[in-house]
Design a protein around this motif. Sequence first.
Motif, PDB file in Angstrom:
ATOM      1  N   LEU A 308       0.830  -1.201   0.000  1.00  0.00           N
ATOM      2  CA  LEU A 308       0.000   0.000   0.000  1.00  0.00           C
ATOM      3  C   LEU A 308       0.869   1.257   0.000  1.00  0.00           C
ATOM      4  N   LEU A 309       1.948   1.222   0.780  1.00  0.00           N
ATOM      5  CA  LEU A 309       2.838   2.379   0.834  1.00  0.00           C
ATOM      6  C   LEU A 309       3.468   2.634  -0.521  1.00  0.00           C
ATOM      7  N   ASN A 310       3.905   1.581  -1.187  1.00  0.00           N
ATOM      8  CA  ASN A 310       4.521   1.758  -2.501  1.00  0.00           C
ATOM      9  C   ASN A 310       3.523   2.227  -3.544  1.00  0.00           C
ATOM     10  N   ALA A 311       2.259   1.836  -3.401  1.00  0.00           N
ATOM     11  CA  ALA A 311       1.226   2.354  -4.304  1.00  0.00           C
ATOM     12  C   ALA A 311       1.079   3.866  -4.129  1.00  0.00           C
ATOM     13  N   GLU A 312       1.124   4.320  -2.868  1.00  0.00           N
ATOM     14  CA  GLU A 312       1.074   5.763  -2.604  1.00  0.00           C
ATOM     15  C   GLU A 312       2.315   6.458  -3.149  1.00  0.00           C
ATOM     16  N   ASN A 313       3.481   5.828  -2.974  1.00  0.00           N
ATOM     17  CA  ASN A 313       4.715   6.414  -3.494  1.00  0.00           C
ATOM     18  C   ASN A 313       4.667   6.541  -5.013  1.00  0.00           C
ATOM     19  N   ARG A 314       4.097   5.545  -5.653  1.00  0.00           N
ATOM     20  CA  ARG A 314       3.986   5.566  -7.111  1.00  0.00           C
ATOM     21  C   ARG A 314       3.114   6.736  -7.556  1.00  0.00           C
ATOM     22  N   GLU A 315       2.004   6.951  -6.857  1.00  0.00           N
ATOM     23  CA  GLU A 315       1.114   8.053  -7.210  1.00  0.00           C
ATOM     24  C   GLU A 315       1.784   9.405  -7.016  1.00  0.00           C
ATOM     25  N   LYS A 316       2.699   9.493  -6.065  1.00  0.00           N
ATOM     26  CA  LYS A 316       3.401  10.754  -5.787  1.00  0.00           C
ATOM     27  C   LYS A 316       4.724  10.864  -6.543  1.00  0.00           C
ATOM     28  N   SER A 317       4.949   9.906  -7.457  1.00  0.00           N
ATOM     29  CA  SER A 317       6.190   9.870  -8.253  1.00  0.00           C
ATOM     30  C   SER A 317       7.426   9.751  -7.368  1.00  0.00           C
ATOM     31  N   ARG A 318       7.254   9.006  -6.307  1.00  0.00           N
ATOM     32  CA  ARG A 318       8.376   8.733  -5.419  1.00  0.00           C
ATOM     33  C   ARG A 318       8.884   7.322  -5.680  1.00  0.00           C
ATOM     34  N   PRO A 319      10.104   7.024  -5.234  1.00  0.00           N
ATOM     35  CA  PRO A 319      10.675   5.705  -5.516  1.00  0.00           C
ATOM     36  C   PRO A 319       9.966   4.589  -4.751  1.00  0.00           C
ATOM     37  N   MET A 320       9.937   3.396  -5.370  1.00  0.00           N
ATOM     38  CA  MET A 320       9.435   2.212  -4.687  1.00  0.00           C
ATOM     39  C   MET A 320      10.480   1.779  -3.644  1.00  0.00           C
ATOM     40  N   LEU A 321      10.006   1.303  -2.518  1.00  0.00           N
ATOM     41  CA  LEU A 321      10.890   0.913  -1.437  1.00  0.00           C
ATOM     42  C   LEU A 321      11.001  -0.604  -1.358  1.00  0.00           C
ATOM     43  N   GLY A 322      12.208  -1.107  -1.464  1.00  0.00           N
ATOM     44  CA  GLY A 322      12.463  -2.525  -1.273  1.00  0.00           C
ATOM     45  C   GLY A 322      13.064  -2.761   0.097  1.00  0.00           C
ATOM     46  N   TYR A 323      13.005  -3.992   0.555  1.00  0.00           N
ATOM     47  CA  TYR A 323      13.479  -4.300   1.896  1.00  0.00           C
ATOM     48  C   TYR A 323      13.890  -5.763   1.958  1.00  0.00           C
ATOM     49  N   GLY A 324      14.680  -6.087   2.955  1.00  0.00           N
ATOM     50  CA  GLY A 324      15.057  -7.461   3.223  1.00  0.00           C
ATOM     51  C   GLY A 324      14.851  -7.782   4.684  1.00  0.00           C
ATOM     52  N   VAL A 325      14.354  -8.999   4.970  1.00  0.00           N
ATOM     53  CA  VAL A 325      14.087  -9.415   6.346  1.00  0.00           C
ATOM     54  C   VAL A 325      14.743 -10.764   6.591  1.00  0.00           C
ATOM     55  N   GLY A 326      15.540 -10.851   7.641  1.00  0.00           N
ATOM     56  CA  GLY A 326      16.139 -12.108   8.067  1.00  0.00           C
ATOM     57  C   GLY A 326      15.535 -12.551   9.388  1.00  0.00           C
ATOM     58  N   VAL A 327      15.175 -13.852   9.476  1.00  0.00           N
ATOM     59  CA  VAL A 327      14.479 -14.360  10.665  1.00  0.00           C
ATOM     60  C   VAL A 327      15.184 -15.604  11.180  1.00  0.00           C
ATOM     61  N   ASN A 328      15.400 -15.633  12.483  1.00  0.00           N
ATOM     62  CA  ASN A 328      15.999 -16.803  13.129  1.00  0.00           C
ATOM     63  C   ASN A 328      15.398 -16.950  14.520  1.00  0.00           C
ATOM     64  N   SER A 356      20.936 -11.584  11.022  1.00  0.00           N
ATOM     65  CA  SER A 356      21.569 -10.497  10.282  1.00  0.00           C
ATOM     66  C   SER A 356      22.130 -10.979   8.944  1.00  0.00           C
ATOM     67  N   ARG A 357      22.787 -12.139   8.959  1.00  0.00           N
ATOM     68  CA  ARG A 357      23.360 -12.676   7.715  1.00  0.00           C
ATOM     69  C   ARG A 357      22.258 -13.076   6.736  1.00  0.00           C
ATOM     70  N   LEU A 358      21.145 -13.570   7.251  1.00  0.00           N
ATOM     71  CA  LEU A 358      20.027 -13.917   6.364  1.00  0.00           C
ATOM     72  C   LEU A 358      19.453 -12.662   5.712  1.00  0.00           C
ATOM     73  N   GLU A 359      19.381 -11.580   6.460  1.00  0.00           N
ATOM     74  CA  GLU A 359      18.905 -10.332   5.865  1.00  0.00           C
ATOM     75  C   GLU A 359      19.833  -9.903   4.732  1.00  0.00           C
ATOM     76  N   THR A 360      21.140 -10.028   4.947  1.00  0.00           N
ATOM     77  CA  THR A 360      22.096  -9.682   3.887  1.00  0.00           C
ATOM     78  C   THR A 360      21.924 -10.597   2.682  1.00  0.00           C
ATOM     79  N   LEU A 361      21.618 -11.873   2.927  1.00  0.00           N
ATOM     80  CA  LEU A 361      21.459 -12.846   1.849  1.00  0.00           C
ATOM     81  C   LEU A 361      20.242 -12.547   0.971  1.00  0.00           C
ATOM     82  N   THR A 362      19.262 -11.802   1.491  1.00  0.00           N
ATOM     83  CA  THR A 362      18.091 -11.463   0.676  1.00  0.00           C
ATOM     84  C   THR A 362      18.484 -10.678  -0.572  1.00  0.00           C
ATOM     85  N   LYS A 363      19.566  -9.925  -0.494  1.00  0.00           N
ATOM     86  CA  LYS A 363      20.028  -9.162  -1.660  1.00  0.00           C
ATOM     87  C   LYS A 363      20.478 -10.104  -2.770  1.00  0.00           C
ATOM     88  N   GLU A 364      21.178 -11.168  -2.385  1.00  0.00           N
ATOM     89  CA  GLU A 364      21.702 -12.117  -3.375  1.00  0.00           C
ATOM     90  C   GLU A 364      20.602 -13.000  -3.949  1.00  0.00           C
TER      91      GLU A 364
END
Length: 413
Positions: A308-328, A356-364
């Motif tokens: 929902l936030l990214n839909a609002e950002n799109r309407e305002k011509s703002r960048p889409m926000l990506g994220y990574g989550v690591g869980v243990n 923390s390492r799993l969060e970093t691995l989300t990029k790869e």
Amino acid sequence: MSVILGSTQRSDLAESGTWPIQRRRTLDWLVNETRNERFIDNILVAMSQRLILDGVPIARASMHFQTNHPQWRGARILWNAGMEEAAITTFAYGTETTPQFLNSPLNEVFSGADEVRQSFEGMAEGKAKYGLYEELRRDGITDYVAWPMKFTLDKLHIVSFATDRPGGFSDEHISLLKDLLPALTIVTEIRLKNIMARTLLETYVGPHASEQILAGATTRGSGATVSAAIMICDLRDFTALSDLWPRDDVIELLNGYFDALSEPIEKHGGEILKFMGDGLLAIFPLAKPDACANLLLAIQEGQAAMELLNAENREKSRPMLGYGVGVNVGDVMYGNIGSRKRLDFTVIGPAVNVASRLETLTKELKRPVLLSKAFVDMLGSDVSLDSLGSYPLRGLGAPVDVFALRSGTADRR
């Protein structure tokens, strides 16, 4: 020295005893018998009820406070005769600029008046100076008075009393109430500062950590081992974002992102220990049997909020926000770490490092949420997951089996 009193005043005094005794009795109670009462609203109710029994005809009492709270500019405690408990109302930032506040007796006091008093007897409908006065007149109030409560360093708050007694408050009533004001101010300031200290701690370190600190966990190294599900989240490409966009836009984007992910965490019983720039660290203690399921539910609701936030950002011509989550999941050391004079109440340990390492691995792996096998095994519920295989994680020993939510969206990097 004799004092000549009107018939109404003599009646009041005959029913309640002498005023010096009343003053001393209520004053002694405020100073000596409220020490074990934490809450200001309870003190206001008990004091008002005591004053009524002593012949002071209070029909309404209120206190108005300026607060140090991330959401609320102020709060009001309101009691009407017959209520067992006072009603507490909070007011958002900006309330102090509204016509309702500016056209009120409270604004007079905050603007420097030492007393605001208004009689309503004989007042015609629609002739009241303020909207509050009109409400009080309609409710049968005959007299209203408000005074400043001046705390340390001239921090200003307000107390008010009103009566429905024919003729309003007598001079003796007002004198007694004013005599109680210094003690009421001191008693109230102590409680309010305790509330503010708790609020500030909860705001900056979270509710559980704040309880630990207030209970005395303030020495370096103090803490405990806690079994918990751990969640570490990080925003993608924040450095580039902060370089390309104006400061205020970046702060608004960052706050929107934290709102989207944080509110589900708190809703489902997690505790956010810290915000780390564009990241956050949260735990769900395993003392609650559904901790792992609640963490996963918080992530799924956070993902929906991010959409929902990214839909609002799109309407305002703002960048889409990506994220990574690591869980243990695992045992963590939960307590004070830092220098002699500057401490951080946080969690550390191998289980945190894996998250923390799993969060970093989300990029790869281009998957926004990665879960360890240890967490999945403890989850033990029917959740659609993809097994992504085993991966060596930097600084750790054996490779870790990694899973991802099957319904997860691709990482926007």
